[in-house]
Design a protein around this motif. Sequence first.
Motif, short mmCIF file in Angstrom:
data_model
loop_
_atom_site.label_atom_id
_atom_site.label_comp_id
_atom_site.label_asym_id
_atom_site.label_seq_id
_atom_site.Cartn_x
_atom_site.Cartn_y
_atom_site.Cartn_z
N VAL A 181 0.83 -1.20 0.00
CA VAL A 181 0.00 0.00 0.00
C VAL A 181 0.87 1.25 0.00
N ARG A 182 1.78 1.37 0.98
CA ARG A 182 2.68 2.52 1.05
C ARG A 182 4.14 2.11 1.05
N ASP A 183 4.43 0.98 1.65
CA ASP A 183 5.80 0.50 1.75
C ASP A 183 6.22 -0.16 0.44
N PHE A 184 7.53 -0.24 0.23
CA PHE A 184 8.00 -0.92 -0.97
C PHE A 184 9.39 -1.50 -0.73
N VAL A 185 9.77 -2.40 -1.65
CA VAL A 185 11.04 -3.10 -1.59
C VAL A 185 11.71 -2.95 -2.95
N VAL A 186 13.00 -2.64 -2.91
CA VAL A 186 13.79 -2.47 -4.13
C VAL A 186 14.92 -3.48 -4.12
N PHE A 187 15.05 -4.25 -5.19
CA PHE A 187 16.16 -5.16 -5.36
C PHE A 187 17.14 -4.49 -6.32
N THR A 188 18.37 -4.29 -5.86
CA THR A 188 19.39 -3.75 -6.75
C THR A 188 20.36 -4.89 -7.08
N ASP A 189 21.41 -4.58 -7.81
CA ASP A 189 22.40 -5.60 -8.12
C ASP A 189 23.35 -5.83 -6.94
N LYS A 190 23.16 -5.10 -5.82
CA LYS A 190 24.04 -5.24 -4.67
C LYS A 190 23.31 -5.55 -3.36
N ARG A 191 22.03 -5.17 -3.26
CA ARG A 191 21.33 -5.29 -1.98
C ARG A 191 19.82 -5.22 -2.16
N LEU A 192 19.16 -5.48 -1.07
CA LEU A 192 17.70 -5.32 -0.96
C LEU A 192 17.47 -4.10 -0.09
N ILE A 193 16.64 -3.18 -0.55
CA ILE A 193 16.30 -1.98 0.21
C ILE A 193 14.81 -2.04 0.52
N ALA A 194 14.48 -2.09 1.82
CA ALA A 194 13.09 -2.08 2.27
C ALA A 194 12.77 -0.67 2.76
N VAL A 195 11.71 -0.08 2.22
CA VAL A 195 11.33 1.28 2.58
C VAL A 195 9.99 1.24 3.31
N VAL A 199 1.32 10.18 8.88
CA VAL A 199 0.11 10.45 8.12
C VAL A 199 0.44 10.97 6.72
N THR A 200 1.43 11.85 6.63
CA THR A 200 1.77 12.46 5.35
C THR A 200 2.67 11.58 4.50
N GLY A 201 3.37 10.64 5.13
CA GLY A 201 4.27 9.77 4.40
C GLY A 201 5.61 10.40 4.09
N LYS A 202 5.89 11.56 4.67
CA LYS A 202 7.18 12.22 4.41
C LYS A 202 8.33 11.52 5.12
N LYS A 203 8.03 10.91 6.27
CA LYS A 203 9.06 10.21 7.02
C LYS A 203 9.16 8.78 6.48
N LYS A 204 10.40 8.37 6.17
CA LYS A 204 10.62 7.04 5.61
C LYS A 204 11.81 6.39 6.30
N ASP A 205 11.69 5.09 6.53
CA ASP A 205 12.77 4.30 7.09
C ASP A 205 13.32 3.43 5.96
N PHE A 206 14.63 3.52 5.73
CA PHE A 206 15.30 2.74 4.69
C PHE A 206 16.14 1.67 5.37
N THR A 207 15.85 0.41 5.08
CA THR A 207 16.63 -0.70 5.61
C THR A 207 17.39 -1.33 4.46
N SER A 208 18.70 -1.31 4.55
CA SER A 208 19.56 -1.85 3.51
C SER A 208 20.07 -3.22 3.93
N LEU A 209 19.79 -4.22 3.12
CA LEU A 209 20.18 -5.60 3.42
C LEU A 209 21.09 -6.11 2.29
#
Length: 124
Positions: free
Chosen positions: A41-55, A60-70
Motif C-alpha cells: 500500500v505505502r511501503d516498498f522493496v527495491v532489489f538492486t544488483d548489490k542489496r535489498l532496500i526495504a522502505v 500520516v503524510t508519508g514524508k518520514k521514511k525508514d530505509f533498511t539496507s540488506l
Amino acid sequence: MIDFSKNTVFKLAPCNPQDIAPTVQPIIIHGEQVVACFKAVRDFVVFTDKRLIAVNVQGVTGKKKDFTSLPYSKIQAFSIETAGTFDLDAELDLWFSGLGKVRLEFKGSADIRQLGHLIASHVL
C-alpha cells in the motif's frame, strides 16, 4: 527499521521503477542498478544488483521514511515458494547473519524465480 519478525499484512506487487526512483535515488551508490521493485500500500522493496532496500513509509503524510539496507553478501541461506493453483501468493525467505530470517510475501504476478536467480547469483 521494519519489523521482519511479524507476518506481512500486505502482499508486494510489481511496480514501475520510475515510480519509486526519486525516493531511493539518494541512497543508491555509484554504479548500483535497480533490478526490480515491489510495492504494498505505502511501503516498498527495491532489489538492486548489490542489496535489498526495504522502505517503510511512516506518518500520516508519508514524508518520514525508514530505509533498511540488506546486502546480499550477508545472506546465509534463502528459500523461494512459487504461487500455486489455490495459494496464489509467492514467498521469499532470506536468512541474514546478525539479523535472522526476513520473509517477503508477493502477489502471484511477481516473478519469484527471477528473484531467486538474482539472490543465487550473489550468494552462491
